[in-house]
Scaffold this motif. Structure first.
Motif, PDB file in Angstrom:
ATOM      1  N   TYR A 108       0.849  -1.198   0.000  1.00  8.65           N
ATOM      2  CA  TYR A 108       0.000   0.000   0.000  1.00  8.65           C
ATOM      3  C   TYR A 108       0.882   1.244   0.000  1.00  8.65           C
TER       4      TYR A 108
ATOM      5  N   GLY B 199      -3.799   5.221  -1.434  1.00  9.92           N
ATOM      6  CA  GLY B 199      -4.826   5.933  -0.685  1.00  9.92           C
ATOM      7  C   GLY B 199      -4.361   7.312  -0.303  1.00  9.92           C
TER       8      GLY B 199
ATOM      9  N   VAL C 295     -11.507  11.328  -4.932  1.00  6.64           N
ATOM     10  CA  VAL C 295     -11.418   9.885  -4.730  1.00  6.64           C
ATOM     11  C   VAL C 295     -12.292   9.140  -5.743  1.00  6.64           C
TER      12      VAL C 295
ATOM     13  N   ARG D 284      -8.997   4.232  -1.175  1.00  2.78           N
ATOM     14  CA  ARG D 284      -8.912   4.428   0.277  1.00  2.78           C
ATOM     15  C   ARG D 284      -8.612   5.884   0.596  1.00  2.78           C
ATOM     16  N   ILE D 285      -9.230   6.387   1.674  1.00  3.96           N
ATOM     17  CA  ILE D 285      -8.884   7.719   2.169  1.00  3.96           C
ATOM     18  C   ILE D 285      -8.984   7.718   3.691  1.00  3.96           C
TER      19      ILE D 285
END
Length: 394
Positions: A141, A181, A201, A208-209
């Motif tokens: 990630y 993210g 987004v 993802r945030i």
């Protein structure tokens, strides 16, 4: 972390967690917060050097070289120790971690040891070539800090073009299938950008945030007056919940989290109860599994010079240094009073925190924020926005 999408939109059920026995080594990364053994996720601020100068930087990084960084071999020794200790995730942070020339060597080494590798970056240095290298070493990630839309973010970063460069880096990662993210730190200067962040987004298909509540440390200690009022915080949390629900209703299963204020958990549960949401009690069960803030237990930090901290915000207090002693040894050594008390903090809490009926869910929130505001590490967290009635004191 409070998983707004997991809890409010029902993307995670208690049975999903129980299926893995709630053991860190077995849980997928999106369920680690519900582990029963709380093996620490470790943030390694592998360098203090950064190409930007953010006004709220907890590490007070700048565009210069700092003495005392762990060498490549010392870093590999650290990673070996973390892997054998059972650490589930290593988060490379900074400063700006992509300014370390050996980051790919260290990332590859960590993956070979079985660690899940995550990178926290400002995103401005991610070129096509860098993205390819991140893909090659198997980074799980990439979290990119964007504290607002173009004008707002660039003002925070102290660099015109930071937004565009970071967005380009996000796009390079997305094209290669790397999970990416956003990280957004909420304060008075940028909270009005939140609806636009949700739009970003959606448009960029970012999965993802994370919305971080402000912590008063590093340069952020100068921004205490920039923190939201309690009423503003409630409004922002409601906005985040609403926008998350809207995305999911559109079929956009974006993972949305709030971070560094565990009052968000009870607040979300109380809102669901008020709305007569049939999943409210399942959410309460998940919140109890989460267990609240776990600094010094479920999360730890190692600085560029090897100092060991309870989390990335406790830079003023070190339990030891990995150049002299292994992280795994320091982390279980309860001879340090702060380490011992953080492992079981409830008897030491004061004020509202000590008497709050949600203590098992929140665990006293952020001790470092209480210390910054009041001078007492065990005092109540000043950022808790729940009313006396909501926490059971009336």
């Amino acid at each position: 972390m409070i998983g707004i999408s997991k809890l409010y939109c029902g993307t995670v059920e208690p049975s999903d967690v129980l299926r893995y026995g709630r053991k860190s080594k077995n849980l997928p990364s999106n369920l680690l917060q519900f582990s029963v053994d709380k093996k620490p996720i470790v943030v390694w601020n592998m360098t203090k050097t950064c190409n930007l100068h953010c006004i709220h930087c907890y590490s007070q990084s700048d565009y210069k070289r700092y003495e005392g960084e762990l060498t490549t071999e010392q870093g590999k020794g650290l990673l070996r120790d973390l892997a054998s200790f059972g650490v589930p995730v290593i988060l490379f942070s900074g400063g700006e971690p992509l300014m370390r020339e050996d980051i790919f060597e260290l990332g590859k080494f960590a993956k070979e040891l079985g660690l899940r590798v995550v990178i926290s970056t400002n995103g401005t240095l991610i070129t096509k070539e860098i993205a390819k290298k991140l893909k090659e070493i198997g980074v799980s990630y990439v979290g990119v800090s964007l504290d607002g839309m173009r004008e707002t973010n660039d003002r925070f970063r102290g660099f015109r073009g930071a937004f565009d460069n970071a967005l380009r880096g996000i796009q390079y990662c997305t094209e290669l299938g790397i999970k990416v993210g956003l990280r957004f730190t909420i304060n008075k200067r940028n909270f009005k950008d939140i609806p636009e962040m949700f739009r970003l987004v959606e448009e960029e298909n970012i999965p993802r945030i994370c919305f971080y509540h402000l912590v008063y440390t590093g340069r952020g200690s100068k921004l205490i007056e920039e923190d939201l009022s309690k009423e503003q915080t409630r409004q922002v949390v409601d906005l985040i919940i609403d926008k998350t629900y809207e995305l999911h209703q559109k079929g956009k299963k974006v993972e949305v989290l709030t971070v560094d204020n565990h009052a968000d958990g009870p607040y979300l549960y109380l809102r669901m109860k008020k709305e007569k949401n049939p999943r409210a009690e399942e959410v309460l069960e998940l919140l109890k599994m989460n267990g609240g803030n776990s600094s010094g237990k479920g999360i730890g930090c190692i600085s560029w010079n090897g100092d060991i901290h309870a989390d990335q915000f406790w830079r003023h207090y070190s339990f030891g240094n990995v150049k002299e002693r292994k992280f795994s040894e320091v982390w279980v050594d309860l001879s340090d009073p702060l380490m011992r008390k953080l492992k079981n903090r409830k008897p030491y809490l004061k004020g509202r925190c000590a008497r709050c009926k949600w203590l098992d869910i929140c665990n006293g929130n952020l001790r470092v924020r209480a210390e910054a505001k009041t001078g007492d590490v065990w005092n109540e967290d000043p950022a808790c926005y729940l009313t006396e009635e909501e926490i059971g004191l009336q």
